[in-house]
Design a protein around this motif. Structure first.
Motif, short mmCIF file in Angstrom:
data_model
loop_
_atom_site.label_atom_id
_atom_site.label_comp_id
_atom_site.label_asym_id
_atom_site.label_seq_id
_atom_site.Cartn_x
_atom_site.Cartn_y
_atom_site.Cartn_z
N LYS A 10 0.82 -1.22 0.00
CA LYS A 10 0.00 0.00 0.00
C LYS A 10 0.85 1.26 0.00
O LYS A 10 0.41 2.31 -0.44
CB LYS A 10 -0.95 0.01 1.20
N GLU A 11 2.08 1.15 0.49
CA GLU A 11 2.99 2.30 0.52
C GLU A 11 3.59 2.49 -0.87
O GLU A 11 4.17 1.55 -1.42
CB GLU A 11 4.12 2.06 1.53
N PRO A 12 3.45 3.69 -1.45
CA PRO A 12 3.97 3.92 -2.81
C PRO A 12 5.46 3.62 -2.98
O PRO A 12 5.88 3.19 -4.05
CB PRO A 12 3.70 5.41 -3.04
N LYS A 13 6.24 3.78 -1.93
CA LYS A 13 7.69 3.51 -2.04
C LYS A 13 8.00 2.02 -2.08
O LYS A 13 9.08 1.62 -2.48
CB LYS A 13 8.43 4.17 -0.89
N ASN A 14 7.06 1.18 -1.67
CA ASN A 14 7.27 -0.27 -1.62
C ASN A 14 6.68 -0.91 -2.87
O ASN A 14 5.51 -1.27 -2.92
CB ASN A 14 6.60 -0.87 -0.38
N ARG A 15 7.51 -1.05 -3.88
CA ARG A 15 7.03 -1.55 -5.16
C ARG A 15 7.27 -3.03 -5.36
O ARG A 15 6.75 -3.64 -6.29
CB ARG A 15 7.69 -0.77 -6.28
N PHE A 16 8.08 -3.64 -4.50
CA PHE A 16 8.47 -5.03 -4.72
C PHE A 16 8.37 -5.84 -3.42
O PHE A 16 8.57 -5.31 -2.34
CB PHE A 16 9.92 -5.13 -5.21
#
Length: 53
Positions: A10-16
């Motif tokens: 859900k956090e935009p910085k956590n893409r993977f």
């Protein structure tokens, strides 16, 4: 585990998310559950599976 991964994504910085463990420990089941959940939410996502064979 599923809830933890979905919260992470859900956090935009956590893409993977990298799932790594011995064979037969449920990585594919978890991945399929995540994919199914984000699909039902209408979220754009992709998944990749490596097979060393």
């Amino acid at each position: 585990m599923l809830e933890s991964i979905l919260d992470h994504l859900k956090e935009p910085k956590n893409r993977f998310v990298w799932l790594r463990e011995s064979p037969g420990t449920g990585k594919t089941a978890i991945s399929m559950s995540v994919a199914s959940t984000v699909e039902s939410q209408g979220t754009l996502a992709a998944s990749f599976f490596w097979d060393k064979n």
